[in-house]
Design an enzyme around this catalytic site. Sequence first.
Site, mmCIF file in Angstrom:
data_model
loop_
_atom_site.group_PDB
_atom_site.id
_atom_site.type_symbol
_atom_site.label_atom_id
_atom_site.label_comp_id
_atom_site.label_asym_id
_atom_site.label_seq_id
_atom_site.Cartn_x
_atom_site.Cartn_y
_atom_site.Cartn_z
ATOM 1 N N SER A 100 42.221 -48.149 15.309
ATOM 2 C CA SER A 100 43.408 -48.995 15.324
ATOM 3 C C SER A 100 43.023 -50.458 15.199
ATOM 4 O O SER A 100 41.955 -50.870 15.614
ATOM 5 C CB SER A 100 44.199 -48.794 16.616
ATOM 6 O OG SER A 100 45.298 -49.676 16.621
ATOM 7 N N HIS B 176 49.352 -43.563 20.444
ATOM 8 C CA HIS B 176 49.231 -45.029 20.399
ATOM 9 C C HIS B 176 50.252 -45.601 19.410
ATOM 10 O O HIS B 176 50.971 -46.552 19.712
ATOM 11 C CB HIS B 176 47.810 -45.428 19.992
ATOM 12 C CG HIS B 176 47.664 -46.847 19.535
ATOM 13 N ND1 HIS B 176 48.085 -47.271 18.284
ATOM 14 C CD2 HIS B 176 47.186 -47.948 20.149
ATOM 15 C CE1 HIS B 176 47.863 -48.570 18.174
ATOM 16 N NE2 HIS B 176 47.310 -49.002 19.274
ATOM 17 N N ASN B 177 50.317 -45.007 18.235
ATOM 18 C CA ASN B 177 51.263 -45.499 17.231
ATOM 19 C C ASN B 177 52.705 -45.293 17.674
ATOM 20 O O ASN B 177 53.559 -46.149 17.421
ATOM 21 C CB ASN B 177 51.026 -44.818 15.882
ATOM 22 C CG ASN B 177 49.780 -45.339 15.189
ATOM 23 O OD1 ASN B 177 48.875 -45.867 15.830
ATOM 24 N ND2 ASN B 177 49.709 -45.193 13.884
ATOM 25 N N LYS C 151 45.452 -41.446 19.039
ATOM 26 C CA LYS C 151 45.808 -42.487 18.063
ATOM 27 C C LYS C 151 47.269 -42.307 17.639
ATOM 28 O O LYS C 151 48.007 -43.280 17.474
ATOM 29 C CB LYS C 151 44.871 -42.416 16.846
ATOM 30 C CG LYS C 151 45.277 -43.308 15.672
ATOM 31 C CD LYS C 151 45.282 -44.775 16.057
ATOM 32 C CE LYS C 151 45.495 -45.787 14.961
ATOM 33 N NZ LYS C 151 46.195 -45.509 13.761
ATOM 34 N N GLU D 102 53.480 -47.940 19.990
ATOM 35 C CA GLU D 102 53.633 -49.173 19.187
ATOM 36 C C GLU D 102 55.049 -49.263 18.598
ATOM 37 O O GLU D 102 55.673 -50.331 18.613
ATOM 38 C CB GLU D 102 52.568 -49.124 18.081
ATOM 39 C CG GLU D 102 52.543 -50.273 17.117
ATOM 40 C CD GLU D 102 51.523 -50.000 15.988
ATOM 41 O OE1 GLU D 102 50.365 -49.636 16.284
ATOM 42 O OE2 GLU D 102 51.899 -50.121 14.808
HETATM 43 P P1 NBP Z 1 43.873 -45.616 1.284
HETATM 44 O O1 NBP Z 1 44.576 -44.786 2.303
HETATM 45 O O2 NBP Z 1 44.677 -46.433 0.365
HETATM 46 O O3 NBP Z 1 42.925 -44.642 0.424
HETATM 47 C C1 NBP Z 1 42.205 -45.103 -0.690
HETATM 48 C C2 NBP Z 1 40.822 -44.518 -0.701
HETATM 49 O O4 NBP Z 1 40.883 -43.071 -0.772
HETATM 50 C C3 NBP Z 1 40.045 -44.960 -1.937
HETATM 51 O O5 NBP Z 1 38.708 -45.156 -1.557
HETATM 52 C C4 NBP Z 1 40.214 -43.773 -2.866
HETATM 53 O O6 NBP Z 1 39.199 -43.680 -3.844
HETATM 54 C C5 NBP Z 1 40.073 -42.647 -1.889
HETATM 55 N N1 NBP Z 1 40.475 -41.339 -2.406
HETATM 56 C C6 NBP Z 1 41.701 -40.850 -2.700
HETATM 57 BR BR1 NBP Z 1 43.234 -41.811 -2.636
HETATM 58 N N2 NBP Z 1 41.687 -39.584 -3.138
HETATM 59 C C7 NBP Z 1 40.400 -39.228 -3.118
HETATM 60 C C8 NBP Z 1 39.733 -38.033 -3.451
HETATM 61 N N3 NBP Z 1 40.402 -36.953 -3.818
HETATM 62 N N4 NBP Z 1 38.392 -38.005 -3.344
HETATM 63 C C9 NBP Z 1 37.707 -39.099 -2.947
HETATM 64 N N5 NBP Z 1 38.290 -40.269 -2.599
HETATM 65 C C10 NBP Z 1 39.626 -40.329 -2.676
HETATM 66 O O7 NBP Z 1 42.769 -46.546 2.000
HETATM 67 P P2 NBP Z 1 42.874 -47.447 3.315
HETATM 68 O O8 NBP Z 1 44.162 -48.180 3.414
HETATM 69 O O9 NBP Z 1 41.585 -48.178 3.358
HETATM 70 O O10 NBP Z 1 42.887 -46.375 4.500
HETATM 71 C C11 NBP Z 1 41.865 -45.419 4.674
HETATM 72 C C12 NBP Z 1 42.238 -44.505 5.809
HETATM 73 O O11 NBP Z 1 42.322 -45.257 6.999
HETATM 74 C C13 NBP Z 1 43.596 -43.828 5.639
HETATM 75 O O12 NBP Z 1 43.534 -42.529 6.145
HETATM 76 C C14 NBP Z 1 44.514 -44.654 6.475
HETATM 77 O O13 NBP Z 1 45.646 -43.940 6.922
HETATM 78 C C15 NBP Z 1 43.589 -45.039 7.614
HETATM 79 N N6 NBP Z 1 43.950 -46.237 8.352
HETATM 80 C C16 NBP Z 1 44.465 -47.319 7.728
HETATM 81 C C17 NBP Z 1 44.786 -48.451 8.444
HETATM 82 C C18 NBP Z 1 45.332 -49.653 7.752
HETATM 83 O O14 NBP Z 1 45.715 -50.603 8.443
HETATM 84 N N7 NBP Z 1 45.382 -49.689 6.436
HETATM 85 C C19 NBP Z 1 44.549 -48.486 9.810
HETATM 86 C C20 NBP Z 1 43.986 -47.397 10.422
HETATM 87 C C21 NBP Z 1 43.688 -46.275 9.681
HETATM 88 P P3 NBP Z 1 39.419 -44.411 -5.273
HETATM 89 O O15 NBP Z 1 39.022 -45.834 -5.064
HETATM 90 O O16 NBP Z 1 38.481 -43.698 -6.170
HETATM 91 O O17 NBP Z 1 40.851 -44.235 -5.660
#
Ligand code: NBP
Length: 481
Positions: free
Chosen positions: A128, A185-186, A182, A189
């Site tokens: 988080s 937590h959300n 988690k 939130e």
């Molecule tokens: P995203 O949730 O937008 O995911 C993008 C990533 O997933 C890219 O690296 C993409 O690769 C990869 N990907 C996908 Br889409 N399909 C794939 C596949 N079949 N094989 C391999 N790679 C694949 O990224 P994020 O916002 O950085 O979040 C990552 C995780 O963290 C998520 O689960 C999210 O829920 C969680 N999270 C996010 C936050 C936040 O604030 N954003 C906070 C806490 C947790 P590519 O570049 O090749 O398309």
Amino acid sequence: TKARIGVTGLAVMGANLARNLARHGHTVAVHNRSRYRTDALLKEYGHEGEFVACDTPEELVAALERPRRVLIMVKAGAPTDAVIEEFAPLLEPGDMLVDGGNAHFLDTRRREAALRERGIHFVGTGVSGGEEGALLGPSIMPGGSRESYEALGPLLEDIAAKVDGVPCCTHIGPDGAGHFVKMVHNGIEYADMQLIAEAYDLLRQALGMSPAEIADVFEEWNRGELSSYLIEITAEVLRQVDAATGRPLVDVIADRAEQKGTGRWTVQNALELGVPVSGIAEAVFARSVSGHTELRRAARDLPGPADAPQAPPAGDREGRAEFVEDVRRALYASKIIAYAQGFDQIRAGSAEYGWDVDPGALATIWRGGCIIRAVFLDRIREAYEQESPPVTLLTAPLFAEALGLAQEPWRRVVATAAGAGVPAPGFSTALAYYDSLRAGRLPAALVQGLRDFFGAHTYQRSDREGTFHTLWSGDRTEIEV
Ligand code: NBP
């Protein structure tokens, strides 16, 4: 030298966690399905630490010291399964696959069980704090085996937020425990934000204060027992002026709250477990109401109260200051309820799934890094560290006292909201929960009577043991069944 940990998935979260690890002196092997993200990371931030850029999962695995640690930061759902299937065959017993995405805890349980059979530790981990937290220190909630935490914990504790020198990371419990907490937590939130929004709405609508004036109030509140990240940023959002129109930004943003689904998951699970999380549920529904444009348009002309607002008029400075203080107390009391309900759900989930989650330790790691970080969590930690922890947080001495002080102002605020026609579902449901728990007798007795009348569902009596049914369609005598 081999890398200490690998990160696959280098969108914003993965890239920031990799940088955080590298900045702490750990060599990080990095990989992404599309190479451009790996290149961008190395190009812009390669100087921050030791990175090993890898083109394929095989290269990433080969770059790691043993036991191997691979952190998966890809889109939750099918992409996570796809990545697990790519990596698992390349790993050896004792290696660790860590999922830091927002997975549903039941998916994590399934994945953990399947990988355990192959000798691989699967560590579903809540993270988080958003993008900034990932880079500067998130709150980290790892599940999985205790053994995996021994190899992984020090690394995660290193990059987690710290409060009073204590890292915001601890082993939560087996399999899905980390993702479960988690999720809750959300949910908390959601409730916290809804309550803040209601407080704002009351000051705005009932007192007619401007967003900038309300920002001042929140800034003041942030110096007291409400002090928290969400209260702090509320002041910032309320103070923001839209460059295009010169109006407060909050008046220009469309009033439809969106959701990614973790609040809904929390409530779905609470329904399964039978835990009343009415504060979280109202917050999820309030977002849902806000998005129902058609319903809202259809109902716009329904009548409201004739003489709104009911709060003190502009000239009554003392009365207005008192109302602001009432709202502050109502907000604090409602917040206690929402958190108490969330912690009840964690305790129920822990019992149901056999996790042994320590609620005090959880409150400790939520004090920093995450969105609900607050002084208040220290009070929750203290409550659970007592020799005999309370059945509900409401009766922990500190919270019982706060609720005692708040309950009259809280009633005045809910009454004012109802009188003025300002919706306050979070404040109202929290107060109703408080009064329900306090009540000597609940009208559930009548509900049981009705159920027995139409469905012969039987009832118990409060004066003696047994199960009873009244012959409603006969002579209405009672029989023991
Ligand atoms: P995203 O949730 O937008 O995911 C993008 C990533 O997933 C890219 O690296 C993409 O690769 C990869 N990907 C996908 Br889409 N399909 C794939 C596949 N079949 N094989 C391999 N790679 C694949 O990224 P994020 O916002 O950085 O979040 C990552 C995780 O963290 C998520 O689960 C999210 O829920 C969680 N999270 C996010 C936050 C936040 O604030 N954003 C906070 C806490 C947790 P590519 O570049 O090749 O398309």
